[in-house]
Design a protein around this motif. Structure first.
Motif, mmCIF file in Angstrom:
data_model
loop_
_atom_site.group_PDB
_atom_site.id
_atom_site.type_symbol
_atom_site.label_atom_id
_atom_site.label_comp_id
_atom_site.label_asym_id
_atom_site.label_seq_id
_atom_site.Cartn_x
_atom_site.Cartn_y
_atom_site.Cartn_z
ATOM 1 N N VAL A 235 -10.876 -0.473 41.280
ATOM 2 C CA VAL A 235 -9.665 -0.835 42.098
ATOM 3 C C VAL A 235 -8.502 -0.395 41.233
ATOM 4 N N TRP A 236 -7.569 0.459 41.663
ATOM 5 C CA TRP A 236 -6.379 0.853 40.773
ATOM 6 C C TRP A 236 -5.033 0.546 41.658
ATOM 7 N N ALA A 237 -4.052 0.403 40.785
ATOM 8 C CA ALA A 237 -2.629 0.309 41.217
ATOM 9 C C ALA A 237 -1.788 1.174 40.088
ATOM 10 N N ASP A 238 -1.041 1.942 40.731
ATOM 11 C CA ASP A 238 -0.120 2.826 39.823
ATOM 12 C C ASP A 238 1.432 2.477 39.978
ATOM 13 N N PHE A 239 1.982 2.725 38.738
ATOM 14 C CA PHE A 239 3.333 2.007 38.834
ATOM 15 C C PHE A 239 4.087 3.156 37.903
ATOM 16 N N ASP A 240 5.096 3.815 38.631
ATOM 17 C CA ASP A 240 5.992 4.890 37.928
ATOM 18 C C ASP A 240 6.841 4.164 37.111
ATOM 19 N N VAL A 241 6.853 4.120 35.813
ATOM 20 C CA VAL A 241 7.630 3.635 34.811
ATOM 21 C C VAL A 241 8.676 4.703 34.028
ATOM 22 N N THR A 242 10.048 4.625 34.318
ATOM 23 C CA THR A 242 10.644 5.641 33.851
ATOM 24 C C THR A 242 11.080 5.255 32.356
ATOM 25 N N GLY A 243 11.572 3.881 32.167
ATOM 26 C CA GLY A 243 12.194 3.419 31.078
ATOM 27 C C GLY A 243 11.066 2.982 30.003
ATOM 28 N N ILE A 244 10.163 3.659 29.659
ATOM 29 C CA ILE A 244 9.375 3.441 28.591
ATOM 30 C C ILE A 244 9.817 4.012 27.542
ATOM 31 N N PRO A 245 9.359 3.453 26.185
ATOM 32 C CA PRO A 245 9.935 3.878 25.067
ATOM 33 C C PRO A 245 9.829 5.325 24.517
ATOM 34 N N HIS A 246 10.682 5.719 23.872
ATOM 35 C CA HIS A 246 10.538 7.292 23.437
ATOM 36 C C HIS A 246 9.352 7.695 22.870
ATOM 37 N N GLY A 247 8.987 8.921 23.327
ATOM 38 C CA GLY A 247 7.574 9.346 22.909
ATOM 39 C C GLY A 247 6.563 9.031 23.776
ATOM 40 N N CYS A 248 6.660 8.092 24.796
ATOM 41 C CA CYS A 248 5.510 7.583 25.382
ATOM 42 C C CYS A 248 5.104 8.367 26.758
ATOM 43 N N ALA A 249 6.329 9.142 27.323
ATOM 44 C CA ALA A 249 6.147 10.103 28.395
ATOM 45 C C ALA A 249 5.080 10.955 28.044
#
Length: 167
Positions: A150-164
């Protein structure tokens, strides 16, 4: 100490705990998911919540942290409360891929969780309602060897540099 707490399995001392929140040492998420196995017991919900909070802290993710931690706790609670007897463990995983954080809870129970529409005075039955309201996406994937994730996704735009770019 309550009888329930006395019967709780001791935590794995090698696993990250909520105490890591005070260390202050942030690092960039790795492409390897964070995962922790838990016993199917009430205190594991608290431990799963702490594991996700610690993972988010180490990965430097603060955006939507409350929503993510709450959803992880609800999915862990479902694994503890609603799975079939004989499914004594569940796995909690956190994955970060291209700006999306996914929380997964794996168990051996083949039955899909059912979203309820509880009466306004009901004291339970709101877990999946919360997850569907807070997460950007939610779903259930059957596992080939039996059980489900069972999963849940969260769009996270403010992640640290290089993580995207991970994954």
């Amino acid at each position: 100490m309550s009888r329930k707490a006395e019967q709780c399995t001791p935590p794995d001392t090698t696993a990250p705990t909520a105490e890591c929140l005070s260390t202050g040492g942030l690092y960039t998420p790795s492409p390897t998911p964070a995962a922790q196995l838990f016993m199917r017991e009430a205190c594991s919900v608290r431990r799963a919540r702490g594991f996700i909070a610690c993972t988010l802290h180490h990965w430097g993710i603060t955006e939507r942290a409350f929503d993510i931690i709450l959803c992880a706790a609800e999915l862990a609670a479902n694994a503890c409360e609603h799975t079939q007897p004989g499914t004594d463990q569940f796995l909690v995983r956190a994955l970060l891929r291209q700006g999306t954080l996914r929380i997964e809870v794996h168990d051996r129970d083949p039955y899909r969780p059912a979203r309820r529409n509880p009466h306004e005075e009901a004291t339970s039955g709101r877990g999946l309602v919360l997850v569907t309201c807070l997460a950007d996406r939610y779903g259930v994937d059957p596992k080939p060897a039996g059980g489900k994730a069972v999963w849940a996704d969260f769009d996270v735009t403010g992640i640290p540099h290089g993580c995207a770019a991970l994954g």
